[in-house]
Design a protein around this motif. Structure first.
Motif, mmCIF file in Angstrom:
data_model
loop_
_atom_site.group_PDB
_atom_site.id
_atom_site.type_symbol
_atom_site.label_atom_id
_atom_site.label_comp_id
_atom_site.label_asym_id
_atom_site.label_seq_id
_atom_site.Cartn_x
_atom_site.Cartn_y
_atom_site.Cartn_z
ATOM 1 N N LYS A 53 -8.620 2.184 -4.249
ATOM 2 C CA LYS A 53 -9.129 2.759 -5.498
ATOM 3 C C LYS A 53 -8.654 4.197 -5.657
ATOM 4 C CE LYS A 53 -12.015 2.863 -9.080
ATOM 5 N NZ LYS A 53 -11.873 1.981 -10.286
ATOM 6 N N ASP A 54 -8.666 4.934 -4.561
ATOM 7 C CA ASP A 54 -8.247 6.328 -4.585
ATOM 8 C C ASP A 54 -6.770 6.471 -4.945
ATOM 9 O OD1 ASP A 54 -8.804 9.173 -3.997
ATOM 10 O OD2 ASP A 54 -7.404 8.867 -2.339
ATOM 11 N N CYS A 55 -5.979 5.436 -4.648
ATOM 12 C CA CYS A 55 -4.544 5.458 -4.956
ATOM 13 C C CYS A 55 -4.241 4.957 -6.365
ATOM 14 C CB CYS A 55 -3.778 4.610 -3.945
ATOM 15 S SG CYS A 55 -3.601 5.363 -2.319
ATOM 16 N N GLY A 56 -5.273 4.564 -7.104
ATOM 17 C CA GLY A 56 -5.056 4.133 -8.480
ATOM 18 C C GLY A 56 -5.171 2.651 -8.732
ATOM 19 N N ALA A 57 -5.589 1.883 -7.732
ATOM 20 C CA ALA A 57 -5.731 0.436 -7.908
ATOM 21 C C ALA A 57 -6.943 0.100 -8.764
ATOM 22 C CB ALA A 57 -5.851 -0.255 -6.553
ATOM 23 N N THR A 94 -7.622 0.633 13.087
ATOM 24 C CA THR A 94 -6.262 1.151 13.007
ATOM 25 C C THR A 94 -5.338 0.209 12.234
ATOM 26 O OG1 THR A 94 -6.547 2.282 15.122
ATOM 27 C CG2 THR A 94 -4.282 1.920 14.367
ATOM 28 N N GLY A 95 -4.634 0.783 11.276
ATOM 29 C CA GLY A 95 -3.680 0.013 10.492
ATOM 30 C C GLY A 95 -4.259 -0.668 9.274
ATOM 31 N N ASP A 96 -5.584 -0.698 9.153
ATOM 32 C CA ASP A 96 -6.208 -1.340 7.998
ATOM 33 C C ASP A 96 -6.440 -0.336 6.875
ATOM 34 O OD1 ASP A 96 -6.562 -4.125 8.671
ATOM 35 O OD2 ASP A 96 -7.978 -3.465 10.211
ATOM 36 N N ILE A 97 -6.705 -0.859 5.697
ATOM 37 C CA ILE A 97 -6.907 -0.045 4.510
ATOM 38 C C ILE A 97 -8.184 -0.502 3.815
ATOM 39 C CG2 ILE A 97 -5.959 0.582 2.248
ATOM 40 C CD1 ILE A 97 -3.184 0.130 3.436
ATOM 41 N N SER A 98 -9.040 0.429 3.466
ATOM 42 C CA SER A 98 -10.290 0.067 2.800
ATOM 43 C C SER A 98 -10.086 -0.060 1.302
ATOM 44 C CB SER A 98 -11.362 1.127 3.080
ATOM 45 O OG SER A 98 -11.079 2.321 2.363
ATOM 46 N N ALA A 121 0.819 -1.221 0.000
ATOM 47 C CA ALA A 121 0.000 0.000 0.000
ATOM 48 C C ALA A 121 0.845 1.260 0.000
ATOM 49 C CB ALA A 121 -0.933 -0.009 1.208
ATOM 50 N N THR A 122 2.018 1.201 0.614
ATOM 51 C CA THR A 122 2.894 2.370 0.676
ATOM 52 C C THR A 122 3.410 2.787 -0.697
ATOM 53 O OG1 THR A 122 4.740 0.885 1.156
ATOM 54 C CG2 THR A 122 3.650 1.947 3.036
ATOM 55 N N LEU A 123 3.366 1.867 -1.652
ATOM 56 C CA LEU A 123 3.913 2.124 -2.981
ATOM 57 C C LEU A 123 2.824 2.305 -4.031
ATOM 58 C CD1 LEU A 123 6.858 2.263 -4.070
ATOM 59 C CD2 LEU A 123 6.626 -0.154 -4.718
ATOM 60 N N HIS A 154 -9.823 -4.053 3.917
ATOM 61 C CA HIS A 154 -10.755 -4.327 5.004
ATOM 62 C C HIS A 154 -12.155 -4.485 4.429
ATOM 63 C CE1 HIS A 154 -12.902 -3.919 8.850
ATOM 64 N NE2 HIS A 154 -11.739 -4.160 9.438
ATOM 65 N N ALA A 155 -12.993 -5.222 5.134
ATOM 66 C CA ALA A 155 -14.358 -5.428 4.663
ATOM 67 C C ALA A 155 -15.239 -4.189 4.848
ATOM 68 C CB ALA A 155 -14.992 -6.620 5.383
ATOM 69 N N LYS A 156 -14.819 -3.299 5.750
ATOM 70 C CA LYS A 156 -15.594 -2.078 5.990
ATOM 71 C C LYS A 156 -15.059 -0.936 5.134
ATOM 72 C CE LYS A 156 -18.159 -3.791 9.338
ATOM 73 N NZ LYS A 156 -19.633 -3.943 9.216
ATOM 74 N N GLU A 157 -15.932 0.001 4.805
ATOM 75 C CA GLU A 157 -15.538 1.130 3.973
ATOM 76 C C GLU A 157 -14.703 2.144 4.749
ATOM 77 O OE1 GLU A 157 -17.587 4.448 0.978
ATOM 78 O OE2 GLU A 157 -18.823 2.985 2.040
#
Length: 254
Positions: A88-92, A79-83, A48-50, A71-74
């Motif tokens: 998507k916002d990072c370009g995935a 803490t420490g999880d990524i939705s 995720a950092t990249l 994560h399953a939640k939006e």
């Protein structure tokens, strides 16, 4: 490979990659079209950092960028999880869910994996759902029953060819250099296709089923020639452009 299905050559960088790795991503992006002869899609799932920088480095190329988990939640107090929305916002465009390392290291159940797949869809991502048996399960003859259970529990009934990729990764083959025999791979992939048809009907005919587990340049051609093997989920060999492009090159003529 399956007639009518465009192959996907995907890389999973796992916990590897820093700013110094952007050159490899750029090399993969630049070389992929030539390597695959425009006969396959490419994907690299980075930490995720990249992700943001990876998406920019590969923008405009045939290679998409993806995340390795969500994560399953939006949103919320996790803490420490990524939705999925953050990815998507990072370009995935894709996200891996249910990788054996997540299942083993973090105790993720089939139900958790299914919830993450649905979260990925809601965010507009393609879910790459991983399944696969352990060595003990294979030796005891449980491979196909394990795959059936994982598909039933991990793949939501709303799965389509557009929103889902299934990756078969025999756990004991990941990073070990060991692979099942070619007939064993063929049997597993045929079984996965049949179970998907049972779950989602004719839509299963278009779902890409990837093989993962020590796919390398020297065995990619054989593995990709197997019916119902619609590409690969590549671990260590995806970290170097030369190796990843050699695997993509194996798509030619299949």
């Amino acid at each position: 490979m399956t007639p009518g299905i465009r192959p996907l050559i995907a890389g999973n960088w796992k916990m590897n990659g820093t700013s110094d790795s952007l050159g490899e991503l750029q090399a993969i992006a630049a070389g992929f079209a030539d390597a695959s002869g425009n006969e396959a899609d490419g994907l690299i799932c980075v930490p995720a950092t990249l992700l943001d920088r990876a998406a920019k480095a590969m923008a405009g190329s045939p290679v998409a960028s993806g995340g390795q988990d969500c994560h399953a939640k939006e949103s919320g107090a996790h803490t420490g999880d990524i939705s999925a929305a953050m990815l998507k916002d990072c370009g995935a465009s894709h996200v891996i869910v249910g990788h054996s390392e997540r299942r083993a290291d973090h105790g993720e159940s089939d139900a958790v994996v299914a919830a993450k797949a649905k979260a990925a869809w809601q965010a507009g991502l393609v879910a790459v759902i991983c399944i696969g048996e352990t060595r003990e399960e294979r030796v005891s003859g449980k491979t196909l029953s394990v795959l059936s259970t994982q598909i039933a529990g991990s793949v939501p009934a709303e799965a389509t060819a557009a929103n889902t990729v299934v990756a078969y990764e025999p756990v004991w083959a990941i990073g070990t250099g060991l692979i099942p025999t070619l007939p064993d791979v063929e049997e597993a992939h045929a079984h996965i296709r049949a179970e998907l048809k049972r779950l989602i009907g004719a839509e299963a005919d278009g779902v890409r089923i990837l093989y993962g587990g020590s796919m390398k340049p020297d065995n990619a051609g054989e593995l990709l020639s197997i019916n119902n093997v619609d590409g690969g989920l590549i671990g260590g060999a995806s970290l170097k452009a030369k190796d990843f492009l050699a695997i993509a090159n194996a798509v030619k003529g299949k």
